[in-house]
Design a protein around this motif. Structure first.
Motif, PDB file in Angstrom:
ATOM      1  N   TRP A  81       2.171  29.920  16.922  1.00  0.00           N
ATOM      2  CA  TRP A  81       0.756  29.709  17.206  1.00  0.00           C
ATOM      3  C   TRP A  81      -0.116  30.373  16.145  1.00  0.00           C
ATOM      4  CZ3 TRP A  81      -3.165  33.177  18.792  1.00  0.00           C
ATOM      5  CH2 TRP A  81      -4.350  32.549  19.198  1.00  0.00           C
ATOM      6  N   LEU A  82       0.243  31.589  15.735  1.00  0.00           N
ATOM      7  CA  LEU A  82      -0.520  32.283  14.696  1.00  0.00           C
ATOM      8  C   LEU A  82      -0.471  31.540  13.364  1.00  0.00           C
ATOM      9  CD1 LEU A  82       0.274  36.063  15.262  1.00  0.00           C
ATOM     10  CD2 LEU A  82      -1.876  34.882  15.667  1.00  0.00           C
ATOM     11  N   VAL A  83       0.702  31.019  13.014  1.00  0.00           N
ATOM     12  CA  VAL A  83       0.843  30.274  11.756  1.00  0.00           C
ATOM     13  C   VAL A  83       0.012  29.002  11.795  1.00  0.00           C
ATOM     14  CG1 VAL A  83       2.488  28.960  10.356  1.00  0.00           C
ATOM     15  CG2 VAL A  83       3.074  31.248  11.142  1.00  0.00           C
ATOM     16  N   THR A  87      -2.938  28.830   9.112  1.00  0.00           N
ATOM     17  CA  THR A  87      -2.671  28.026   7.918  1.00  0.00           C
ATOM     18  C   THR A  87      -3.929  27.388   7.332  1.00  0.00           C
ATOM     19  OG1 THR A  87      -0.427  27.613   8.683  1.00  0.00           O
ATOM     20  CG2 THR A  87      -1.287  26.130   7.013  1.00  0.00           C
ATOM     21  N   PRO A  88      -4.860  26.878   8.109  1.00  0.00           N
ATOM     22  CA  PRO A  88      -6.064  26.268   7.521  1.00  0.00           C
ATOM     23  C   PRO A  88      -6.897  27.232   6.682  1.00  0.00           C
ATOM     24  CG  PRO A  88      -5.823  25.544   9.762  1.00  0.00           C
ATOM     25  CD  PRO A  88      -4.798  26.614   9.541  1.00  0.00           C
ATOM     26  N   THR A  89      -6.748  28.542   6.863  1.00  0.00           N
ATOM     27  CA  THR A  89      -7.522  29.478   6.048  1.00  0.00           C
ATOM     28  C   THR A  89      -7.106  29.418   4.581  1.00  0.00           C
ATOM     29  OG1 THR A  89      -5.982  31.286   6.486  1.00  0.00           O
ATOM     30  CG2 THR A  89      -7.867  31.066   7.961  1.00  0.00           C
ATOM     31  N   ILE A  90      -5.922  28.941   4.305  1.00  0.00           N
ATOM     32  CA  ILE A  90      -5.456  28.810   2.923  1.00  0.00           C
ATOM     33  C   ILE A  90      -6.180  27.672   2.218  1.00  0.00           C
ATOM     34  CG2 ILE A  90      -3.426  28.281   1.495  1.00  0.00           C
ATOM     35  CD1 ILE A  90      -1.742  29.591   3.737  1.00  0.00           C
ATOM     36  N   TRP A  91      -6.409  26.581   2.922  1.00  0.00           N
ATOM     37  CA  TRP A  91      -6.964  25.378   2.310  1.00  0.00           C
ATOM     38  C   TRP A  91      -8.489  25.267   2.397  1.00  0.00           C
ATOM     39  CZ3 TRP A  91      -2.501  23.901   5.502  1.00  0.00           C
ATOM     40  CH2 TRP A  91      -1.352  23.764   4.734  1.00  0.00           C
ATOM     41  N   ALA A  92      -9.072  25.884   3.388  1.00  0.00           N
ATOM     42  CA  ALA A  92     -10.509  25.666   3.618  1.00  0.00           C
ATOM     43  C   ALA A  92     -11.314  26.907   3.251  1.00  0.00           C
ATOM     44  CB  ALA A  92     -10.749  25.326   5.080  1.00  0.00           C
ATOM     45  N   ASP A  93     -12.527  26.663   2.817  1.00  0.00           N
ATOM     46  CA  ASP A  93     -13.481  27.744   2.588  1.00  0.00           C
ATOM     47  C   ASP A  93     -13.947  28.227   3.961  1.00  0.00           C
ATOM     48  OD1 ASP A  93     -15.294  29.490   1.513  1.00  0.00           O
ATOM     49  OD2 ASP A  93     -16.826  27.942   1.193  1.00  0.00           O
ATOM     50  N   GLN A  94     -13.835  29.512   4.215  1.00  0.00           N
ATOM     51  CA  GLN A  94     -14.100  30.031   5.557  1.00  0.00           C
ATOM     52  C   GLN A  94     -15.579  30.006   5.937  1.00  0.00           C
ATOM     53  OE1 GLN A  94     -12.184  33.805   5.675  1.00  0.00           O
ATOM     54  NE2 GLN A  94     -10.158  32.926   5.483  1.00  0.00           N
ATOM     55  N   TYR A 102     -10.198  22.008  10.471  1.00  0.00           N
ATOM     56  CA  TYR A 102      -8.790  22.156  10.089  1.00  0.00           C
ATOM     57  C   TYR A 102      -8.007  22.957  11.128  1.00  0.00           C
ATOM     58  CZ  TYR A 102     -10.013  20.465   5.420  1.00  0.00           C
ATOM     59  OH  TYR A 102     -10.437  19.724   4.360  1.00  0.00           O
ATOM     60  N   THR A 103      -8.610  24.015  11.638  1.00  0.00           N
ATOM     61  CA  THR A 103      -7.932  24.858  12.628  1.00  0.00           C
ATOM     62  C   THR A 103      -7.632  24.077  13.903  1.00  0.00           C
ATOM     63  OG1 THR A 103      -9.026  26.813  11.750  1.00  0.00           O
ATOM     64  CG2 THR A 103      -8.073  26.992  13.938  1.00  0.00           C
ATOM     65  N   PHE A 104      -8.656  23.450  14.459  1.00  0.00           N
ATOM     66  CA  PHE A 104      -8.439  22.688  15.692  1.00  0.00           C
ATOM     67  C   PHE A 104      -7.607  21.431  15.446  1.00  0.00           C
ATOM     68  CE2 PHE A 104     -12.360  25.015  17.049  1.00  0.00           C
ATOM     69  CZ  PHE A 104     -11.715  25.791  17.992  1.00  0.00           C
ATOM     70  N   GLY A 105      -7.739  20.850  14.266  1.00  0.00           N
ATOM     71  CA  GLY A 105      -6.927  19.679  13.918  1.00  0.00           C
ATOM     72  C   GLY A 105      -5.441  20.004  13.863  1.00  0.00           C
ATOM     73  N   SER A 106      -5.107  21.178  13.319  1.00  0.00           N
ATOM     74  CA  SER A 106      -3.689  21.553  13.251  1.00  0.00           C
ATOM     75  C   SER A 106      -3.109  21.768  14.651  1.00  0.00           C
ATOM     76  CB  SER A 106      -3.505  22.798  12.388  1.00  0.00           C
ATOM     77  OG  SER A 106      -4.183  23.900  12.945  1.00  0.00           O
ATOM     78  N   VAL A 107      -3.891  22.359  15.539  1.00  0.00           N
ATOM     79  CA  VAL A 107      -3.434  22.536  16.924  1.00  0.00           C
ATOM     80  C   VAL A 107      -3.298  21.181  17.613  1.00  0.00           C
ATOM     81  CG1 VAL A 107      -4.037  23.501  19.178  1.00  0.00           C
ATOM     82  CG2 VAL A 107      -4.364  24.856  17.115  1.00  0.00           C
ATOM     83  N   LEU A 108      -4.251  20.286  17.369  1.00  0.00           N
ATOM     84  CA  LEU A 108      -4.203  18.944  17.955  1.00  0.00           C
ATOM     85  C   LEU A 108      -2.977  18.176  17.457  1.00  0.00           C
ATOM     86  CD1 LEU A 108      -5.665  16.854  19.735  1.00  0.00           C
ATOM     87  CD2 LEU A 108      -6.827  16.083  17.670  1.00  0.00           C
TER      88      LEU A 108
END
Length: 127
Positions: A81-83, A87-94, A102-108
């Protein structure tokens, strides 16, 4: 009991029992399995044909085995769950709103794959 001469489990018999009423094209099979220790048991399997039913039976057994391991090891679930959330923090500007997408998309996506796998393995079982 007599020990098996094979190094793997064997499906020694497979018979069609009935056609599914809820899923057209799917059938219920009863598979007789010979274990390595010599025991023989019967197990239901569902699929479009016998090969599909045996494949689904093996996938279901693997899924149950993984579920048992995950039930006893909650740390792996938390780490996954943490990964997935991190993970989106690597690709997206925070500082941009894309970070949340990206965060919610990865969970979805993770949830969608899990639901798809469960439905694929259990399709045809409800008669």
């Amino acid at each position: 009991m007599k020990k098996s001469k094979y190094s793997r489990r064997r499906a020694i018999d497979c018979k069609i029992v009935e056609k599914s009423k809820k899923y057209p094209g799917y059938c219920k099979y009863i598979v007789t399995i010979a274990e390595l220790d010599g025991t023989i048991h019967k197990q239901p399997a569902y699929g479009k044909d016998m090969q599909d039913a045996l494949s689904r039976l093996l996938k279901k057994e693997l899924t149950v085995k993984v579920e048992r391991k995950l039930e006893t090891n909650i740390g792996v679930i938390f780490l996954t769950w943490l990964v997935v959330m991190g993970t989106p923090t690597i690709w997206a500007d925070q500082s941009s709103p894309w970070f949340l997408l990206y965060t919610f998309g990865s969970v979805l996506i993770l949830t969608s794959v899990t639901v798809w796998w469960y439905n694929h393995v259990n399709k045809g079982e409800d008669n």
